[in-house]
Write a protein that holds these residues in place. Sequence first.
Motif, short mmCIF file in Angstrom:
data_model
loop_
_atom_site.label_atom_id
_atom_site.label_comp_id
_atom_site.label_asym_id
_atom_site.label_seq_id
_atom_site.Cartn_x
_atom_site.Cartn_y
_atom_site.Cartn_z
N LEU A 1 0.82 -1.21 0.00
CA LEU A 1 0.00 0.00 0.00
C LEU A 1 0.85 1.26 0.00
CD1 LEU A 1 -3.04 -1.01 2.19
CD2 LEU A 1 -2.62 -1.26 -0.24
N MET A 2 2.04 1.20 0.57
CA MET A 2 2.96 2.33 0.44
C MET A 2 3.35 2.52 -1.03
SD MET A 2 5.37 1.79 3.78
CE MET A 2 4.74 2.08 5.43
N ALA A 3 3.56 1.42 -1.73
CA ALA A 3 3.85 1.52 -3.16
C ALA A 3 2.68 2.13 -3.92
CB ALA A 3 4.19 0.14 -3.73
N LEU A 4 1.46 1.74 -3.58
CA LEU A 4 0.27 2.33 -4.21
C LEU A 4 0.17 3.81 -3.90
CD1 LEU A 4 -2.79 -0.10 -3.90
CD2 LEU A 4 -1.61 0.65 -5.97
N GLY A 5 0.45 4.18 -2.64
CA GLY A 5 0.42 5.59 -2.28
C GLY A 5 1.43 6.40 -3.08
N GLU A 6 2.63 5.84 -3.25
CA GLU A 6 3.65 6.51 -4.05
C GLU A 6 3.20 6.64 -5.50
OE1 GLU A 6 6.53 7.98 -3.73
OE2 GLU A 6 6.77 7.74 -1.57
N HIS A 7 2.56 5.62 -6.01
CA HIS A 7 2.12 5.64 -7.40
C HIS A 7 1.03 6.68 -7.61
CE1 HIS A 7 2.00 4.21 -11.42
NE2 HIS A 7 0.86 3.55 -11.33
N HIS A 8 0.23 6.92 -6.60
CA HIS A 8 -0.87 7.88 -6.74
C HIS A 8 -0.41 9.32 -6.50
CE1 HIS A 8 -5.02 9.28 -6.77
NE2 HIS A 8 -4.67 10.09 -5.77
N ALA B 1 20.62 -2.21 -16.47
CA ALA B 1 19.54 -2.11 -15.47
C ALA B 1 19.58 -0.80 -14.70
CB ALA B 1 19.62 -3.28 -14.49
N THR B 2 20.76 -0.19 -14.56
CA THR B 2 20.88 0.94 -13.64
C THR B 2 21.35 2.25 -14.26
OG1 THR B 2 23.13 0.24 -13.07
CG2 THR B 2 21.34 -0.58 -11.68
N ASP B 3 21.64 2.27 -15.55
CA ASP B 3 22.18 3.49 -16.16
C ASP B 3 21.29 4.71 -15.92
OD1 ASP B 3 24.63 2.86 -17.09
OD2 ASP B 3 24.04 2.52 -19.17
N SER B 4 19.99 4.53 -15.99
CA SER B 4 19.07 5.67 -15.83
C SER B 4 18.12 5.44 -14.66
CB SER B 4 18.27 5.89 -17.11
OG SER B 4 17.51 4.73 -17.43
N MET B 5 18.50 4.59 -13.70
CA MET B 5 17.61 4.24 -12.59
C MET B 5 18.00 4.99 -11.31
SD MET B 5 17.06 0.67 -10.57
CE MET B 5 18.44 1.12 -9.49
N PRO B 6 17.22 5.98 -10.89
CA PRO B 6 17.52 6.66 -9.64
C PRO B 6 17.10 5.83 -8.43
CG PRO B 6 15.63 7.68 -10.68
CD PRO B 6 16.09 6.60 -11.61
N ILE B 7 17.76 6.05 -7.32
CA ILE B 7 17.37 5.48 -6.03
C ILE B 7 17.13 6.67 -5.12
CG2 ILE B 7 18.00 3.98 -4.11
CD1 ILE B 7 19.96 2.57 -5.99
N VAL B 8 15.89 6.83 -4.62
CA VAL B 8 15.52 8.05 -3.90
C VAL B 8 14.75 7.70 -2.63
CG1 VAL B 8 15.39 9.36 -6.05
CG2 VAL B 8 13.31 8.33 -5.11
N LEU B 9 14.64 8.68 -1.75
CA LEU B 9 13.81 8.55 -0.57
C LEU B 9 12.38 8.97 -0.90
CD1 LEU B 9 16.11 10.09 2.19
CD2 LEU B 9 15.68 7.65 1.78
N SER B 10 11.41 8.33 -0.27
CA SER B 10 10.01 8.72 -0.44
C SER B 10 9.80 10.14 0.04
CB SER B 10 9.10 7.77 0.36
OG SER B 10 7.78 8.28 0.41
N ASP B 11 8.97 10.90 -0.66
CA ASP B 11 8.64 12.25 -0.23
C ASP B 11 7.26 12.33 0.43
OD1 ASP B 11 7.04 11.91 -2.43
OD2 ASP B 11 7.82 13.59 -3.57
N LEU B 12 6.66 11.17 0.70
CA LEU B 12 5.33 11.15 1.33
C LEU B 12 5.38 10.94 2.83
CD1 LEU B 12 3.14 9.13 -1.21
CD2 LEU B 12 3.26 11.61 -0.88
#
Length: 394
Positions: A188-195, A362-373
């Motif tokens: 559900l955290m993933a769903l929240g991020e997606h929304h 797999a990672t050339d354009s893949m960011p790793i970030v912290l959630s902003d929610l």
Amino acid sequence: MTMVGPENADQARLLRMLRDDGPRSRVELADALGLARARFGAEVDRLAAQGLVETAGPAASRGGRRSSLLRIAEQVRFGAVVVGEGRLDVALTDGELRVLARHGEPIDVRVGPEAVVGRAVELLAKLRVEAGLARLAGIGVALPAPVAVRDGAPASSPALPGWHRFPVRDTVAAELGCPVQVDNDANLMALGEHHAGTGRAFNDFLYVKLGDAVGCGLVLDGALYRGATSGAGHIAHLQLTEDGPLCVCGNTGCVEAYCGDAALVRQAVAAARAGRSAALGDRLAAAGALTMADVAGAATDGDPIAQTLVRDAARRLGQVLVNLVSFANPAIVIIGGAAPGIGPVLLAEIRGVVYRRSTPLATDSMPIVLSDLDDRAALIGAARLISDQVFAAC
């Protein structure tokens, strides 16, 4: 006026557009749905009669007769429940899933599901009355454990002792008289991020949830991926080493035994008692116990032992992500649930491992970030979960 739900696929698409994008003009919506004006007007009238949509004023002029804006009706309110690690949060959202009111309080899940679910029902009922609502459109529930989604009940988990197969969905639905859906909190955290978060811009991403319980939500091709039996993403008990620390699941060397908050706190207590960290020792002496907030505080204040604990955990988590990234090839990895202050240290270590050991493809354009929610991700995701059901064609 009783809310029932959309009668066909066009009505369902219309409701989801208004949920995801906010008020839009009738002309824009009709064009997006590919409906003739007369057919579109009839569908809107049916939804309005059910109390699901309403007019929100005039739209911007496009020449000629001005169109009107439509929005999800103000009376459409969703409930969200998040059972967390020592905490219970409940909230009401509007039809666009914005949190309007919430209440949180400490709770011990070991008192059992009847008490915890009963308290959640009480708090939701209180918020509903305060909002002047006779009924909620639906309720989503997030649990820190594997969930048999079809049954609306948690599976056996060390995080929820005594909760196995308790009918959470059916209990809440019977008490509050509306549709209810239950899922794992990382999903559900993933769903929240997606929304509403960083994940909104991506159709393929991983959401890694930290805390006492570690988990992972997968959004693939724009939808939450649960697997055949709702078991996808449960990374907490993947084994990193055979001779590692004992995990709450009974095995050794699990991800959670190295990277969970409780694991870091145990290591911090051991360091404090051994005299290896004056900062942690002082905090332990003052309070008689340590928390993850203490470990994070010591790390951000520059204590080398606390920083080493955080970096070691982050490196091990990075090792797990190398495999997940290689397998799922996400567009972004989002990390949530980190204790305040340690996010930059975590990210630096995780990125170092993932970018060094993963394939460039797999990672050339893949960011790793912290959630902003922050702590809203699960609440928004719980509302999104149940809105998907309510806004589906009957």
